[in-house]
Write a protein that holds these residues in place. Structure first.
Motif, PDB file in Angstrom:
ATOM      1  N   VAL A  47       1.016  -1.199   0.048  1.00 24.17           N
ATOM      2  CA  VAL A  47       0.013  -0.084  -0.172  1.00 24.17           C
ATOM      3  C   VAL A  47       1.129   1.254   0.141  1.00 24.17           C
ATOM      4  O   VAL A  47       1.814   1.444   0.765  1.00 24.17           O
ATOM      5  CB  VAL A  47      -0.807  -0.105   1.213  1.00 24.17           C
ATOM      6  N   ILE A  48       0.641   2.008  -1.166  1.00 28.05           N
ATOM      7  CA  ILE A  48       1.664   3.374  -1.105  1.00 28.05           C
ATOM      8  C   ILE A  48       0.838   4.352  -0.406  1.00 28.05           C
ATOM      9  O   ILE A  48      -0.051   5.034  -0.988  1.00 28.05           O
ATOM     10  CB  ILE A  48       2.022   3.414  -2.520  1.00 28.05           C
ATOM     11  N   LEU A  49       1.121   4.610   1.046  1.00 28.28           N
ATOM     12  CA  LEU A  49       0.344   5.737   1.778  1.00 28.28           C
ATOM     13  C   LEU A  49       0.873   7.190   1.595  1.00 28.28           C
ATOM     14  O   LEU A  49       1.934   7.384   1.530  1.00 28.28           O
ATOM     15  CB  LEU A  49       0.298   5.206   3.086  1.00 28.28           C
ATOM     16  N   ASP A  50      -0.120   7.844   1.479  1.00 29.28           N
ATOM     17  CA  ASP A  50       0.249   9.495   1.263  1.00 29.28           C
ATOM     18  C   ASP A  50      -0.237   9.868   2.799  1.00 29.28           C
ATOM     19  O   ASP A  50      -1.346   9.936   3.124  1.00 29.28           O
ATOM     20  CB  ASP A  50      -0.655  10.179   0.258  1.00 29.28           C
ATOM     21  N   LYS A  51       1.171   9.695   3.722  1.00 29.22           N
ATOM     22  CA  LYS A  51       0.604  10.286   4.993  1.00 29.22           C
ATOM     23  C   LYS A  51       0.689  11.630   5.358  1.00 29.22           C
ATOM     24  O   LYS A  51       1.249  12.388   4.663  1.00 29.22           O
ATOM     25  CB  LYS A  51       2.181   9.499   5.631  1.00 29.22           C
ATOM     26  N   PRO A  81       6.624  12.883  11.885  1.00 31.27           N
ATOM     27  CA  PRO A  81       5.293  13.335  12.061  1.00 31.27           C
ATOM     28  C   PRO A  81       5.018  14.451  11.393  1.00 31.27           C
ATOM     29  O   PRO A  81       4.028  14.848  10.981  1.00 31.27           O
ATOM     30  CB  PRO A  81       5.111  13.441  13.543  1.00 31.27           C
ATOM     31  N   LEU A  82       5.757  15.405  11.440  1.00 31.59           N
ATOM     32  CA  LEU A  82       5.806  16.875  10.810  1.00 31.59           C
ATOM     33  C   LEU A  82       6.185  16.701   9.085  1.00 31.59           C
ATOM     34  O   LEU A  82       5.658  17.764   8.447  1.00 31.59           O
ATOM     35  CB  LEU A  82       6.920  17.752  11.311  1.00 31.59           C
ATOM     36  N   ALA A  83       6.251  15.649   8.576  1.00 28.86           N
ATOM     37  CA  ALA A  83       6.350  15.440   7.310  1.00 28.86           C
ATOM     38  C   ALA A  83       5.218  14.573   6.619  1.00 28.86           C
ATOM     39  O   ALA A  83       4.737  13.863   7.456  1.00 28.86           O
ATOM     40  CB  ALA A  83       7.503  14.524   6.957  1.00 28.86           C
ATOM     41  N   SER A  84       5.017  14.734   5.373  1.00 29.29           N
ATOM     42  CA  SER A  84       3.786  14.169   4.663  1.00 29.29           C
ATOM     43  C   SER A  84       4.528  13.349   3.460  1.00 29.29           C
ATOM     44  O   SER A  84       5.665  13.562   3.085  1.00 29.29           O
ATOM     45  CB  SER A  84       2.916  15.332   4.149  1.00 29.29           C
ATOM     46  N   GLY A  85       3.425  12.921   2.777  1.00 31.72           N
ATOM     47  CA  GLY A  85       4.113  12.093   1.490  1.00 31.72           C
ATOM     48  C   GLY A  85       4.114  10.640   1.543  1.00 31.72           C
ATOM     49  O   GLY A  85       3.331   9.934   2.519  1.00 31.72           O
ATOM     50  N   ARG A 105      16.314   4.768  -4.023  1.00 30.35           N
ATOM     51  CA  ARG A 105      16.351   6.352  -3.839  1.00 30.35           C
ATOM     52  C   ARG A 105      15.188   6.917  -3.523  1.00 30.35           C
ATOM     53  O   ARG A 105      14.052   6.422  -3.752  1.00 30.35           O
ATOM     54  CB  ARG A 105      16.734   6.854  -5.427  1.00 30.35           C
ATOM     55  N   LYS A 106      15.305   8.197  -2.920  1.00 31.18           N
ATOM     56  CA  LYS A 106      14.142   8.840  -2.223  1.00 31.18           C
ATOM     57  C   LYS A 106      14.106  10.206  -2.818  1.00 31.18           C
ATOM     58  O   LYS A 106      15.321  10.836  -2.981  1.00 31.18           O
ATOM     59  CB  LYS A 106      14.099   8.698  -0.950  1.00 31.18           C
ATOM     60  N   ALA A 107      12.896  10.960  -2.893  1.00 29.82           N
ATOM     61  CA  ALA A 107      12.736  12.084  -3.439  1.00 29.82           C
ATOM     62  C   ALA A 107      12.074  13.022  -2.685  1.00 29.82           C
ATOM     63  O   ALA A 107      11.132  12.456  -1.892  1.00 29.82           O
ATOM     64  CB  ALA A 107      12.383  12.240  -4.702  1.00 29.82           C
ATOM     65  N   TYR A 108      12.370  14.317  -2.261  1.00 25.21           N
ATOM     66  CA  TYR A 108      11.653  15.250  -1.244  1.00 25.21           C
ATOM     67  C   TYR A 108      11.569  16.661  -1.916  1.00 25.21           C
ATOM     68  O   TYR A 108      12.325  17.006  -2.776  1.00 25.21           O
ATOM     69  CB  TYR A 108      12.548  15.573  -0.010  1.00 25.21           C
ATOM     70  N   VAL A 109      10.440  17.287  -1.407  1.00 22.31           N
ATOM     71  CA  VAL A 109      10.508  18.616  -1.467  1.00 22.31           C
ATOM     72  C   VAL A 109      10.486  19.452  -0.044  1.00 22.31           C
ATOM     73  O   VAL A 109       9.313  18.761   0.791  1.00 22.31           O
ATOM     74  CB  VAL A 109       9.021  19.084  -2.489  1.00 22.31           C
ATOM     75  N   ALA A 231       8.900  22.569   6.378  1.00 21.05           N
ATOM     76  CA  ALA A 231       7.958  21.723   5.780  1.00 21.05           C
ATOM     77  C   ALA A 231       8.814  20.736   4.961  1.00 21.05           C
ATOM     78  O   ALA A 231       9.751  20.986   4.356  1.00 21.05           O
ATOM     79  CB  ALA A 231       6.767  22.401   4.753  1.00 21.05           C
ATOM     80  N   LEU A 232       8.143  19.535   5.058  1.00 23.08           N
ATOM     81  CA  LEU A 232       8.624  18.369   4.146  1.00 23.08           C
ATOM     82  C   LEU A 232       7.853  17.608   3.675  1.00 23.08           C
ATOM     83  O   LEU A 232       7.248  17.237   4.482  1.00 23.08           O
ATOM     84  CB  LEU A 232       9.575  17.594   5.225  1.00 23.08           C
ATOM     85  N   ARG A 233       7.790  17.090   2.627  1.00 23.09           N
ATOM     86  CA  ARG A 233       7.225  16.187   1.829  1.00 23.09           C
ATOM     87  C   ARG A 233       8.065  15.185   0.822  1.00 23.09           C
ATOM     88  O   ARG A 233       8.829  15.643   0.282  1.00 23.09           O
ATOM     89  CB  ARG A 233       6.103  17.020   0.727  1.00 23.09           C
ATOM     90  N   ARG A 234       7.614  13.990   1.260  1.00 27.16           N
ATOM     91  CA  ARG A 234       8.640  12.896   0.431  1.00 27.16           C
ATOM     92  C   ARG A 234       7.602  12.485  -0.770  1.00 27.16           C
ATOM     93  O   ARG A 234       6.564  12.082  -0.568  1.00 27.16           O
ATOM     94  CB  ARG A 234       8.779  11.624   1.242  1.00 27.16           C
ATOM     95  N   THR A 235       8.413  12.503  -1.916  1.00 29.65           N
ATOM     96  CA  THR A 235       7.532  12.296  -3.075  1.00 29.65           C
ATOM     97  C   THR A 235       7.915  11.098  -3.952  1.00 29.65           C
ATOM     98  O   THR A 235       7.085  10.717  -4.909  1.00 29.65           O
ATOM     99  CB  THR A 235       7.684  13.346  -4.135  1.00 29.65           C
ATOM    100  N   ARG A 236       8.836  10.256  -3.458  1.00 35.70           N
ATOM    101  CA  ARG A 236       9.187   9.039  -3.932  1.00 35.70           C
ATOM    102  C   ARG A 236      10.136   8.156  -2.954  1.00 35.70           C
ATOM    103  O   ARG A 236      10.876   8.570  -2.180  1.00 35.70           O
ATOM    104  CB  ARG A 236       9.829   9.237  -5.352  1.00 35.70           C
ATOM    105  N   VAL A 237       9.816   6.959  -2.953  1.00 37.97           N
ATOM    106  CA  VAL A 237      10.547   5.926  -2.098  1.00 37.97           C
ATOM    107  C   VAL A 237      10.798   4.642  -3.271  1.00 37.97           C
ATOM    108  O   VAL A 237      10.071   4.195  -3.590  1.00 37.97           O
ATOM    109  CB  VAL A 237       9.979   5.586  -0.961  1.00 37.97           C
ATOM    110  N   GLY A 238      12.013   4.655  -3.581  1.00 41.43           N
ATOM    111  CA  GLY A 238      12.421   3.285  -4.410  1.00 41.43           C
ATOM    112  C   GLY A 238      11.485   3.407  -5.604  1.00 41.43           C
ATOM    113  O   GLY A 238      11.383   4.335  -6.624  1.00 41.43           O
TER     114      GLY A 238
END
Length: 340
Positions: A47-51, A81-85, A105-109, A231-238
């Motif tokens: 499950v690819i959750l958008d937390k 907890p302060l991050a989303s994505g 690899r991971k990607a963030y904004v 503010a932190l958002r993760r946009t990709r994981v692997g």
């Protein structure tokens, strides 16, 4: 970044009366009958959750596990907890492939707010330094190349790294001085997306173990204006990206059977690993933990590989001198199949 182990969900207290007996002088309990409780399902997939912001990774795992009524779950890389994505959550047999996603690899904004450095390197922390200086966009862009490539990075004091068996954040909260050694990390890309006097939004692509909070801290020090992540958002994981994701709200608003449609196949986590189709006899050997000889012009001769039989994932392991030696075998009844 570290992997949290999700706490098991409580199934609820059992009724104190046995075999229908009722204690004298007390009315029977009116809880839901034992037989009405939903039975946990053997279900496997990702499950690819958008937390959302404010939720811990452990809470997210528990919520997904409950929504799908799954027996076993875990996540592939903590998201603060302060991050989303993107928070990939493995169910059932997919938990055996978590290391492959963790190594991806991971990607963030992320947003850096200038003028203040905090003890946590994010907005939750206590200010430890301030300045009136603010960088221009050109100054930020000129400094970013120093942080691209294989670099040495000191993790934040409030991190999950262990020091003599204790988590660094626990020591820091107890008031101890935490000194962490620099670590080698790989940062592939940094670019400014937006800039104003007070803050800059940056996108990043990086490897395992990179702390975005440390990038913001060190960038602020380099520019002489101090900074922290606000503010932190993760946009990709692997292999997992935003357009594959779903939210907790969407999962909780649907029946568990309907939610199974969001599952991605277990082998999705192995997209960077060669696939080797094998015969039924070879699959049986692999399932017993025995190596098999790989034949064919396209068969890998060294490195990682995973085997399938009839399109079903059987095992993943190492190819050594033309033999596939299984390290993990899979039992995929009730599994999400590969989607064409």
């Amino acid at each position: 970044m570290h992997e949290e182990q999700p706490a098991p969900l409580r199934e609820g207290a059992r009724d104190g009366a046995r075999d229908g007996a009722v204690r004298e002088g007390r009315p029977p309990r009116r809880g839901r009958p034992q037989g009405d409780r939903p039975k946990r399902r053997e279900i496997s997939g990702w499950v690819i959750l958008d937390k959302g912001v404010g939720m811990t990774s452990t809470h997210a795992v528990a919520a997904v596990k409950r929504a799908l009524n799954a027996k076993k779950a875990g996540h592939a890389g903590t998201l603060d907890p302060l991050a989303s994505g993107i928070l990939p959550i493995a169910l059932g047999e997919a938990t055996k492939t978590v290391p492959f996603v963790m190594d991806g690899r991971k990607a963030y904004v992320f947003t850096v707010t200038w003028g203040t450095e905090t003890d946590t390197d994010d907005a939750e922390g206590r200010p430890v330094g301030t300045t009136d200086r603010r960088p221009t966009r050109e100054e930020v862009e000129a400094a970013l190349p120093r942080f691209v490539g294989a670099i040495e990075q000191v993790p934040p004091r409030y991190s999950a790294i262990k020091i003599q068996g204790e988590r660094a954040y626990d020591l820091a909260r107890d008031g101890e001085v935490v000194e962490l050694a620099p670590r080698s990390v790989q940062i592939d890309h940094l670019a400014v997306l937006h800039h104003s006097d007070e803050r800059t939004v940056i996108e990043a692509e990086c490897g395992k173990g990179t702390y975005v909070r440390a990038i913001a801290r060190d960038l602020g020090r380099t520019l002489g204006c101090l900074g922290h992540v606000s503010a932190l958002r993760r946009t990709r994981v692997g292999p997992f990206v935003e357009d594959q994701s779903c939210t907790i709200g969407a999962l909780e608003g649907a029946e568990s059977e309907a939610n199974a449609a969001v599952l991605r196949p277990v082998e999705t986590a192995l997209d960077a690993v060669p696939c080797v189709p094998v015969s039924r006899d070879m699959a049986m050997r692999l399932m017993r933990g025995q190596p098999v000889i790989l034949r064919g012009r396209d068969a890998p001769t060294e490195g990682k590989a995973y085997a399938t039989c009839g399109g079903i994932l059987v095992a993943v392991g190492d190819v050594e001198r033309g033999e596939l030696v299984p390290h993990r075998v899979f039992h995929l009844g009730g599994t999400a199949q590969r989607q064409g």
